[in-house]
Write a protein that holds these residues in place. Structure first.
Motif, short mmCIF file in Angstrom:
data_model
loop_
_atom_site.label_atom_id
_atom_site.label_comp_id
_atom_site.label_asym_id
_atom_site.label_seq_id
_atom_site.Cartn_x
_atom_site.Cartn_y
_atom_site.Cartn_z
N ARG A 139 41.41 32.83 18.36
CA ARG A 139 40.98 31.44 18.18
C ARG A 139 42.13 30.47 18.38
NH1 ARG A 139 39.63 29.44 12.37
NH2 ARG A 139 41.88 29.33 12.41
N GLU A 140 43.28 30.80 17.80
CA GLU A 140 44.46 29.93 17.94
C GLU A 140 44.88 29.78 19.40
OE1 GLU A 140 46.38 28.07 15.57
OE2 GLU A 140 44.49 28.40 14.52
N PHE A 145 41.46 28.24 21.57
CA PHE A 145 40.89 26.94 21.22
C PHE A 145 41.96 25.90 20.92
CE2 PHE A 145 38.69 23.92 18.41
CZ PHE A 145 37.62 23.60 19.21
N TRP A 146 42.99 26.30 20.17
CA TRP A 146 44.01 25.35 19.74
C TRP A 146 45.28 25.41 20.60
CZ3 TRP A 146 42.05 21.77 16.90
CH2 TRP A 146 41.00 22.05 16.04
N GLN A 147 45.32 26.31 21.61
CA GLN A 147 46.50 26.49 22.46
C GLN A 147 47.77 26.65 21.61
OE1 GLN A 147 44.20 23.84 23.55
NE2 GLN A 147 43.33 25.54 24.66
N SER A 148 47.66 27.51 20.61
CA SER A 148 48.75 27.77 19.67
C SER A 148 49.09 29.25 19.72
CB SER A 148 48.30 27.37 18.26
OG SER A 148 49.11 27.97 17.28
N LEU A 199 44.51 25.41 7.43
CA LEU A 199 44.33 25.53 8.88
C LEU A 199 42.85 25.46 9.27
CD1 LEU A 199 46.91 28.28 9.90
CD2 LEU A 199 47.05 25.81 10.25
N ARG A 207 40.96 23.25 10.57
CA ARG A 207 41.13 21.96 11.25
C ARG A 207 39.83 21.19 11.45
NH1 ARG A 207 44.31 25.73 14.21
NH2 ARG A 207 46.53 25.41 13.91
#
Length: 152
Positions: free
Chosen positions: A64-65, A68-71, A137, A139
């Motif tokens: 997911r990181e 979706f969050w480009q992390s 987290l 978000r």
């Protein structure tokens, strides 16, 4: 004219009160444990510190990181894993085991994770599933506030 309107409102109020009394009586129902249903549950779920649920949380969080969050944030290690509830929503609901853990992330921070493991809540409906939330987290506030929606 005002008198008729007042009588109408008092009639509506009396009808509303009667309806509320009837619906309150229908709320009380016999509890049928999930194990006694036609498609019965067993009441068996993995324990909180079982490798399966923790690995699933770890991989889904990383996916997911990244997606979706480009992390590149990842869970490195779980600590202090403990059960906070077992079938806390009642015997006639899907059996769930509620858990909490501390997790070390690759940014060096420790964060609290709340999760539940539910019987028959996996992808196909036959396997167990995990619903989780990392405090701080969430978000999109899907489990807000502070991951309350995945706690007992």
């Amino acid at each position: 004219m005002t008198n008729r309107y007042g009588k109408f409102l008092s009639g509506v109020l009396a009808g509303s009160i009667a309806l509320m009394c009837l619906s309150a009586a229908s709320v009380a129902r016999p509890i049928t444990p999930a194990e006694n249903r036609a498609w019965a549950y067993t009441g068996q779920t993995p324990s909180c510190n079982d490798e399966g649920p923790l690995a699933r949380i770890q991989s889904h969080f990383a996916r997911r990181e990244a997606g979706f969050w480009q992390s590149n944030l990842e869970i490195i290690q779980f600590q202090n894993v403990r059960q906070t509830g077992l079938r806390s929503t009642g015997l006639d609901f899907i059996p769930r085991r509620y858990c909490e853990a501390k997790a070390r992330f690759n940014d060096g921070k420790m964060r609290q994770i709340a999760f539940w493991i539910g019987e028959g809540t996996g992808m196909t409906g036959f396997d167990w599933g995990v619903e989780w939330c990392v405090v701080g987290l969430d978000r999109l506030n899907a489990s807000a506030p502070d991951c309350k929606m995945v706690r007992p």
